[in-house]
Design a protein around this motif. Structure first.
Motif, PDB file in Angstrom:
ATOM      1  N   LEU A  16       9.655   3.826  20.279  1.00  8.47           N
ATOM      2  CA  LEU A  16       9.869   5.265  20.242  1.00  8.47           C
ATOM      3  C   LEU A  16       8.560   6.023  20.429  1.00  8.47           C
ATOM      4  N   ASP A  17       8.663   7.305  20.668  1.00  6.04           N
ATOM      5  CA  ASP A  17       7.471   8.145  20.838  1.00  6.04           C
ATOM      6  C   ASP A  17       6.863   8.546  19.497  1.00  6.04           C
ATOM      7  N   GLU A  18       7.681   8.517  18.431  1.00 10.12           N
ATOM      8  CA  GLU A  18       7.181   8.942  17.123  1.00 10.12           C
ATOM      9  C   GLU A  18       6.108   7.984  16.604  1.00 10.12           C
ATOM     10  N   LEU A  19       5.074   8.550  16.003  1.00  9.70           N
ATOM     11  CA  LEU A  19       3.972   7.750  15.486  1.00  9.70           C
ATOM     12  C   LEU A  19       4.274   7.263  14.062  1.00  9.70           C
ATOM     13  N   VAL A  20       3.639   6.174  13.697  1.00  7.50           N
ATOM     14  CA  VAL A  20       3.786   5.599  12.359  1.00  7.50           C
ATOM     15  C   VAL A  20       2.811   6.287  11.402  1.00  7.50           C
ATOM     16  N   ASP A  21       3.305   6.695  10.253  1.00 14.32           N
ATOM     17  CA  ASP A  21       2.462   7.251   9.191  1.00 14.32           C
ATOM     18  C   ASP A  21       2.145   6.104   8.226  1.00 14.32           C
ATOM     19  N   ARG A  22       1.013   5.454   8.456  1.00 15.95           N
ATOM     20  CA  ARG A  22       0.675   4.270   7.652  1.00 15.95           C
ATOM     21  C   ARG A  22       0.373   4.676   6.206  1.00 15.95           C
ATOM     22  N   PRO A  23       0.911   3.924   5.225  1.00 15.67           N
ATOM     23  CA  PRO A  23       0.653   4.256   3.817  1.00 15.67           C
ATOM     24  C   PRO A  23      -0.834   4.149   3.494  1.00 15.67           C
ATOM     25  N   ASP A  24      -1.309   5.056   2.661  1.00 17.28           N
ATOM     26  CA  ASP A  24      -2.712   5.025   2.250  1.00 17.28           C
ATOM     27  C   ASP A  24      -3.016   3.720   1.518  1.00 17.28           C
ATOM     28  N   GLY A  25      -4.113   3.095   1.895  1.00 15.31           N
ATOM     29  CA  GLY A  25      -4.540   1.880   1.206  1.00 15.31           C
ATOM     30  C   GLY A  25      -3.737   0.650   1.535  1.00 15.31           C
ATOM     31  N   PHE A  26      -2.875   0.710   2.554  1.00  9.69           N
ATOM     32  CA  PHE A  26      -2.062  -0.465   2.891  1.00  9.69           C
ATOM     33  C   PHE A  26      -2.941  -1.613   3.365  1.00  9.69           C
ATOM     34  N   ASP A  27      -2.714  -2.798   2.808  1.00  9.72           N
ATOM     35  CA  ASP A  27      -3.451  -4.001   3.197  1.00  9.72           C
ATOM     36  C   ASP A  27      -2.429  -5.080   3.542  1.00  9.72           C
ATOM     37  N   LEU A  28      -2.428  -5.528   4.797  1.00 15.88           N
ATOM     38  CA  LEU A  28      -1.402  -6.459   5.276  1.00 15.88           C
ATOM     39  C   LEU A  28      -1.437  -7.777   4.516  1.00 15.88           C
ATOM     40  N   VAL A  29      -2.642  -8.327   4.296  1.00 15.93           N
ATOM     41  CA  VAL A  29      -2.748  -9.626   3.632  1.00 15.93           C
ATOM     42  C   VAL A  29      -2.186  -9.560   2.212  1.00 15.93           C
ATOM     43  N   SER A  30      -2.590  -8.535   1.460  1.00 14.86           N
ATOM     44  CA  SER A  30      -2.104  -8.402   0.082  1.00 14.86           C
ATOM     45  C   SER A  30      -0.604  -8.157   0.047  1.00 14.86           C
ATOM     46  N   CYS A  31      -0.126  -7.325   0.978  1.00 17.06           N
ATOM     47  CA  CYS A  31       1.308  -7.022   1.031  1.00 17.06           C
ATOM     48  C   CYS A  31       2.111  -8.284   1.311  1.00 17.06           C
ATOM     49  N   TRP A  32       1.656  -9.090   2.269  1.00 17.03           N
ATOM     50  CA  TRP A  32       2.394 -10.309   2.606  1.00 17.03           C
ATOM     51  C   TRP A  32       2.378 -11.295   1.440  1.00 17.03           C
ATOM     52  N   GLN A  33       1.229 -11.444   0.774  1.00 12.32           N
ATOM     53  CA  GLN A  33       1.153 -12.379  -0.340  1.00 12.32           C
ATOM     54  C   GLN A  33       2.090 -11.963  -1.463  1.00 12.32           C
ATOM     55  N   GLU A  34       2.168 -10.662  -1.725  1.00  9.99           N
ATOM     56  CA  GLU A  34       3.080 -10.161  -2.752  1.00  9.99           C
ATOM     57  C   GLU A  34       4.527 -10.448  -2.368  1.00  9.99           C
ATOM     58  N   HIS A  35       4.836 -10.264  -1.074  1.00 12.93           N
ATOM     59  CA  HIS A  35       6.201 -10.550  -0.601  1.00 12.93           C
ATOM     60  C   HIS A  35       6.524 -12.040  -0.743  1.00 12.93           C
ATOM     61  N   ALA A  36       5.581 -12.899  -0.332  1.00 12.23           N
ATOM     62  CA  ALA A  36       5.818 -14.339  -0.386  1.00 12.23           C
ATOM     63  C   ALA A  36       6.012 -14.813  -1.825  1.00 12.23           C
ATOM     64  N   ASP A  37       5.174 -14.311  -2.735  1.00 13.90           N
ATOM     65  CA  ASP A  37       5.312 -14.694  -4.145  1.00 13.90           C
ATOM     66  C   ASP A  37       6.641 -14.205  -4.712  1.00 13.90           C
ATOM     67  N   GLY A  38       7.008 -12.966  -4.377  1.00  6.95           N
ATOM     68  CA  GLY A  38       8.264 -12.422  -4.872  1.00  6.95           C
ATOM     69  C   GLY A  38       9.467 -13.167  -4.329  1.00  6.95           C
ATOM     70  N   TYR A  39       9.386 -13.586  -3.069  1.00  2.00           N
ATOM     71  CA  TYR A  39      10.489 -14.338  -2.472  1.00  2.00           C
ATOM     72  C   TYR A  39      10.691 -15.672  -3.186  1.00  2.00           C
ATOM     73  N   GLU A  40       9.602 -16.364  -3.467  1.00  5.13           N
ATOM     74  CA  GLU A  40       9.726 -17.650  -4.154  1.00  5.13           C
ATOM     75  C   GLU A  40      10.323 -17.473  -5.546  1.00  5.13           C
ATOM     76  N   ARG A  41       9.911 -16.385  -6.221  1.00  2.00           N
ATOM     77  CA  ARG A  41      10.432 -16.159  -7.575  1.00  2.00           C
ATOM     78  C   ARG A  41      11.916 -15.790  -7.558  1.00  2.00           C
ATOM     79  N   SER A  42      12.336 -15.041  -6.535  1.00  2.00           N
ATOM     80  CA  SER A  42      13.703 -14.523  -6.535  1.00  2.00           C
ATOM     81  C   SER A  42      14.723 -15.497  -5.966  1.00  2.00           C
ATOM     82  N   VAL A  43      14.289 -16.399  -5.085  1.00  2.00           N
ATOM     83  CA  VAL A  43      15.257 -17.214  -4.366  1.00  2.00           C
ATOM     84  C   VAL A  43      15.892 -18.275  -5.268  1.00  2.00           C
ATOM     85  N   TYR A  44      15.140 -18.757  -6.274  1.00  2.00           N
ATOM     86  CA  TYR A  44      15.684 -19.800  -7.155  1.00  2.00           C
ATOM     87  C   TYR A  44      16.328 -19.137  -8.369  1.00  2.00           C
ATOM     88  N   ARG A  45      17.638 -18.946  -8.294  1.00  2.00           N
ATOM     89  CA  ARG A  45      18.365 -18.205  -9.324  1.00  2.00           C
ATOM     90  C   ARG A  45      19.016 -19.112 -10.368  1.00  2.00           C
TER      91      ARG A  45
END
Length: 337
Positions: A207-236
Motif C-alpha cells: 500500500l501507499d500508506e507509511l508504517v508508523d513504527r512504535p517508539d523504541g521497537f527492537d526486532l531482536v527483543s520482540c522476537w525473543q519475547e514472542h518465542a519465549d511466550g510461544y513455548e510457555r503457552s503451547v504446552y497446556r
C-alpha cells in the motif's frame, strides 16, 4: 584497547547521529565516566564532536563530518565474510547484491585480509533449515522485504491454522525473522505487535500508506519475547510417565527442546531396574500420544487417564498386527550317531 574503543565511539556517532552518554556507555560496555573521557580525547584529537544540553541532548558530530577510517582487523574481516548468508539473502531478493558487495569488499581489503575472508567461506557454512523438512515456499517474501525496508503497509490474505481459515488484514510490517528455515513477519495490527508465517501468506498488496513504527521497537527483543511466550503457552497440559533412563536420554533427539528440558528437570532417581518417574509437558492428549509413541516400549503413561486409554488402544492394535513370536524349542544335541 582504548584506541579501538575510540574508533567504535566515533563510528557510533557517525552512523546513529546524536547519542546520550548513557546510550554510548551501554553500547561500548563501559561506564558513563569513561565515555566522558573518551569524548574529550576525540575532541583533543581534532574530531568535531560536541554536546547538546537538555533532556533531549547528547553527543553528536558536526553536520557533514565523516571519518574515512575504514581499516579492519583480521578478526573483523573474517566476521564480515562469515556473516554473509547466501541462502536467506537470495530468498530476500538480495543474493546478487550480497555477491557484488563481497567482491567489492575483497577488492578494497589488503591481500592478506581478502584471503582470510575466502578461507572462512571454505571452512564454515550455515545451513538454516532443520533436518527432514522441505523448504517452505515463500513467493511473497521479496515483496514483504521491500515493504519492510520502505516502511510501507501491506494488505494480505492469510491462511490460519484455525477458523476462520482465511482472513484478510492490513499490516504494518516491522521486520522479518528466519527461524529454523521458516520466515516470519513481525507486524503491527490494531495497535498490537503480532507474528505471521510468511509461507501462509496467500495474496499480498503493498500500500501507499507509511508504517508508523512504535517508539523504541527492537526486532531482536520482540522476537525473543514472542518465542519465549510461544513455548510457555503451547504446552497446556502434562503427562505423568514412567520411563527408562535410555528414553530420557533419547528425548533430547526426538522431542522439542522445551519438552525434553522439562522432563529432565522433573525426573526422579532411577530405580533398581533403571526406570524413573517424570512429568512431560504436552500440547494436548493427541499431541502427547504422538510424541510419546516415539519412545516405544521405553515409556509407560500413568496420567492423564485419557492418554492412558489411547496408549492401551494403540498397544492392543499393534499386538493384533504383530503377534508374539512362537517359541522354538532348542534341538537336543544327541552326539555322533
Amino acid at each position: 584497547m582504548r584506541a579501538s574503543r575510540l574508533v567504535s565511539l566515533l563510528l557510533l556517532l557517525q552512523n546513529r547521529g546524536r547519542m546520550t552518554a548513557q546510550e554510548l556507555a551501554a553500547q561500548l560496555e563501559v561506564s558513563v565516566r569513561t565515555v566522558y573521557r573518551d569524548v574529550e580525547a576525540l575532541g583533543e584529537a581534532g574530531v568535531p564532536v560536541y554536546a547538546e544540553r537538555g533532556p533531549a541532548g547528547g553527543y553528536r558530530l558536526v553536520d557533514g563530518y565523516r571519518t574515512r577510517l575504514t581499516g579492519l582487523t583480521a578478526g573483523e574481516a573474517e566476521a564480515i565474510f562469515l556473516a554473509g548468508v547466501p541462502g536467506p539473502a537470495g530468498e530476500l531478493g538480495l543474493g546478487s547484491m550480497l555477491s557484488t558487495a563481497e567482491l567489492k569488499l575483497r577488492a578494497a581489503l589488503p591481500a592478506e585480509l581478502a584471503d582470510r575472508g575466502g578461507r572462512i567461506r571454505q571452512r564454515f557454512h550455515l545451513d538454516a533449515p532443520t533436518w527432514f523438512r522441505e523448504p517452505e515456499p515463500t513467493p511473497h517474501l521479496a515483496a514483504l522485504a521491500e515493504a519492510v525496508w520502505a516502511d510501507r503497509q501491506v494488505r494480505v490474505r492469510y491462511r490460519r491454522s484455525r477458523g476462520p481459515r482465511e482472513v484478510t488484514r492490513t499490516l504494518s510490517p516491522l521486520g522479518l525473522v528466519l527461524k529454523a528455515g521458516r520466515w516470519y513477519l513481525v507486524a503491527a495490527v490494531d495497535e498490537q505487535v503480532r507474528t505471521y508465517r510468511v509461507g501462509a501468506v496467500l495474496e499480498l498488496s503493498v500500500l501507499d500508506e507509511l508504517v508508523d513504527r512504535p517508539d523504541g521497537f527492537d526486532l531482536v527483543s520482540c522476537w525473543q519475547e514472542h518465542a519465549d511466550g510461544y513455548e510457555r503457552s503451547v504446552y497446556r497440559a502434562e503427562a505423568r510417565v514412567r520411563m527408562s533412563v535410555a528414553a530420557l536420554e533419547l528425548m533430547a533427539y526426538v522431542f522439542p527442546p522445551a519438552m525434553s528440558r522439562a522432563a529432565r528437570a522433573a525426573a526422579g532417581e532411577p530405580d533398581a531396574d533403571g526406570w524413573l518417574l517424570t512429568t512431560v509437558p504436552i500440547e494436548s492428549v493427541k499431541h502427547g500420544h504422538i510424541e510419546l509413541l516415539k519412545l516405544g516400549a521405553e515409556v509407560q503413561v500413568l496420567a492423564p487417564a485419557e492418554l492412558c486409554e489411547r496408549f492401551t488402544a494403540t498397544a492392543h492394535r499393534l499386538a493384533a498386527l504383530y503377534p508374539a513370536p512362537v517359541a522354538v524349542e532348542p534341538v537336543a544335541d544327541e552326539g555322533p550317531g
